[in-house]
Scaffold this active site. Structure first.
Site, mmCIF file in Angstrom:
data_model
loop_
_atom_site.group_PDB
_atom_site.id
_atom_site.type_symbol
_atom_site.label_atom_id
_atom_site.label_comp_id
_atom_site.label_asym_id
_atom_site.label_seq_id
_atom_site.Cartn_x
_atom_site.Cartn_y
_atom_site.Cartn_z
ATOM 1 C CG HIS A 101 -25.625 35.984 -4.296
ATOM 2 N ND1 HIS A 101 -25.663 37.348 -4.177
ATOM 3 C CD2 HIS A 101 -25.475 35.518 -3.029
ATOM 4 C CE1 HIS A 101 -25.543 37.687 -2.901
ATOM 5 N NE2 HIS A 101 -25.432 36.582 -2.188
ATOM 6 C CG ASP A 110 -21.883 32.758 -4.602
ATOM 7 O OD1 ASP A 110 -22.530 32.138 -5.467
ATOM 8 O OD2 ASP A 110 -22.350 33.026 -3.475
ATOM 9 N NE ARG A 127 -21.604 37.253 12.883
ATOM 10 C CZ ARG A 127 -22.417 38.146 13.446
ATOM 11 N NH1 ARG A 127 -22.968 37.892 14.604
ATOM 12 N NH2 ARG A 127 -22.693 39.269 12.846
ATOM 13 C CB ILE A 128 -18.862 34.277 6.771
ATOM 14 C CG1 ILE A 128 -20.359 34.342 7.100
ATOM 15 C CG2 ILE A 128 -18.629 33.407 5.540
ATOM 16 C CD1 ILE A 128 -21.222 35.039 6.054
ATOM 17 C CD GLU A 167 -25.303 39.427 -6.788
ATOM 18 O OE1 GLU A 167 -24.089 39.146 -6.813
ATOM 19 O OE2 GLU A 167 -26.111 38.982 -5.960
ATOM 20 C CB ILE A 218 -17.868 33.833 -0.845
ATOM 21 C CG1 ILE A 218 -19.072 32.986 -0.464
ATOM 22 C CG2 ILE A 218 -17.072 34.220 0.389
ATOM 23 C CD1 ILE A 218 -19.399 31.912 -1.433
ATOM 24 N NE ARG A 231 -24.245 42.081 -0.441
ATOM 25 C CZ ARG A 231 -24.665 40.909 0.061
ATOM 26 N NH1 ARG A 231 -24.061 39.787 -0.264
ATOM 27 N NH2 ARG A 231 -25.717 40.865 0.870
ATOM 28 C CG LEU A 249 -10.732 36.221 10.436
ATOM 29 C CD1 LEU A 249 -10.528 35.203 9.326
ATOM 30 C CD2 LEU A 249 -9.519 36.204 11.370
ATOM 31 N NE ARG A 253 -13.828 48.367 10.350
ATOM 32 C CZ ARG A 253 -15.113 48.263 10.030
ATOM 33 N NH1 ARG A 253 -15.647 49.117 9.219
ATOM 34 N NH2 ARG A 253 -15.876 47.327 10.546
HETATM 35 C C1 8YV Z 1 -28.568 36.710 0.484
HETATM 36 C C2 8YV Z 1 -26.356 37.134 1.197
HETATM 37 O O1 8YV Z 1 -29.271 36.961 1.617
HETATM 38 O O2 8YV Z 1 -26.794 37.017 3.499
HETATM 39 C C3 8YV Z 1 -26.311 37.657 2.582
HETATM 40 O O3 8YV Z 1 -25.762 38.747 2.744
HETATM 41 O O4 8YV Z 1 -25.689 37.567 0.341
HETATM 42 C C4 8YV Z 1 -27.276 36.035 0.854
HETATM 43 O O5 8YV Z 1 -27.402 35.087 1.830
HETATM 44 C C5 8YV Z 1 -29.348 35.924 -0.442
HETATM 45 O O6 8YV Z 1 -28.751 36.114 -1.676
HETATM 46 C C6 8YV Z 1 -30.775 36.325 -0.500
HETATM 47 O O7 8YV Z 1 -30.991 37.439 -1.299
#
Ligand code: 8YV
Length: 324
Positions: free
Chosen positions: A281, A258, A156-157, A263, A232, A234, A154, A177
């Site tokens: 992504h 995503d 910012r995003i 990838e 969304i 990693r 939790l 954490r």
């Molecule tokens: C990437 C992202 O920057 O900000 C991040 O961590 O995963 C994306 O916004 C974007 O895929 C550019 O490589």
């Protein structure tokens, strides 16, 4: 600032390359025929690096740049940069937070809706002429009505996603954490327990060794046969083979992804599944937001060499540097 030599590790957006080229002496790693010879020749003069997820900035790479002062990463996630090594070695790392928060949160909600209400399959149905040929698209087994979500990380995003989930009438919990003060959502210290209690697990967790495969077979089992995973953050956070097994065995109901472990390569098994949603992504991928991210890469480097310090240093390389 033309005497300052800067390295771009990849072909980054024109906005970045053009400004770096105009302001500094820019070296482009992708242009090198022989990377080793190139690094040996220019490495000792490089004082800043502009990079992104495309390049691995590990200690071996940074050791070849003895004059390196700052690494400016394109993206809020900087798991491709060894910031824990950079800090003690006097190198600043910056990322691109804030400017992408709302965009990524929007995409997360889009992906959530697409997955729960099978919107991409519904569109495929229409485009393939099935609406006319076979009739209405089957009613979806899942809905957001009366459902709960658990947000993994939790930050910012994560908070921007939670705010949107509130507007959708969802019950919200989170795992991270530590418990955060002033947050109105239920905190789970244990990810498996949260997965057991919620209908939908949304991962916004960053990559790196601390989060590697934390969404594993046990978490997926806890999410259960009606459960849905949205990722969304990693790809490395999810044990992908375990996810494929869980989706095949219907240990969980569906997934909206995503991001992926390797990838842009996406496993054939995932590509073959019609009931899940896969995006390439695109979380921050609007021209508007990518422009803001690109500008922040440039601004961090310019600010540093103007003596004003970095604008958005990462936690491992705080500025001003702590004393002692
Ligand atoms: C990437 C992202 O920057 O900000 C991040 O961590 O995963 C994306 O916004 C974007 O895929 C550019 O490589």
């Amino acid at each position: 600032m033309k005497t300052i030599e800067v390295l771009a590790t990849g072909t980054m957006m024109p906005l970045i390359m053009e400004q770096l080229e105009a302001t500094f002496t820019l070296h482009r790693l992708p242009a090198a025929q022989d990377r080793d010879a190139f690094m040996a020749a220019v490495g000792p003069r490089i004082r800043a690096v502009a990079t992104g997820g495309h390049a691995k900035m590990d200690d071996a790479f940074m050791r070849r740049l003895p004059k390196l002062e700052i690494v400016a990463n394109f993206g809020v996630g900087y798991d491709s940069v060894d910031a824990a090594w950079a800090g003690p070695n006097g190198i600043l790392v910056t990322n691109t937070p804030d400017v992408l928060t709302e965009e990524v949160a929007d995409t997360a909600l889009g992906l959530l809706l697409m997955t729960v209400r099978e919107l991409s399959a519904a569109e495929r149905w229409l485009r393939a002429g099935q609406w006319v040929g076979k009739g209405p698209f089957p009613l979806t087994a899942h809905t957001l009505r009366g459902r709960s979500v658990g947000i993994l990380a939790l930050g910012r995003i994560g908070k921007a996603i939670a705010k949107r989930c509130e507007a959708f009438g969802l019950t919200i919990a989170y795992h991270g954490r530590s418990e955060q003060k002033g947050v109105p959502y239920r905190y789970y210290a244990n990810l498996v327990e949260m997965a057991r209690d919620v209908d939908i697990l949304i991962s916004v967790a960053p990559g790196g060794p601390d989060t590697f495969h934390i969404i594993d077979a046990e978490v997926l089992r806890a999410l259960g046969p009606q459960g849905i995973l949205i990722n969304i953050g990693r790809g490395s956070v999810v044990d992908e083979p375990a996810l494929i097994r869980a989706l095949k065995d219907r240990t969980i109901a569906s997934a909206g992804l995503d991001v992926f472990e390797n990838e842009p390569k996406v496993p054939e098994e995932l590509l073959a599944m019609e009931h899940i949603v896969l995006l390439p992504h695109v979380g921050s991928g609007s021209q508007h937001t990518r422009r803001l991210m690109g500008q922040l890469v440039v601004d961090n480097i310019v600010s540093w060499f103007s003596g004003k310090g970095p604008i958005t240093p990462v936690a491992e390389t705080p500025w001003p540097r702590p004393k002692g």
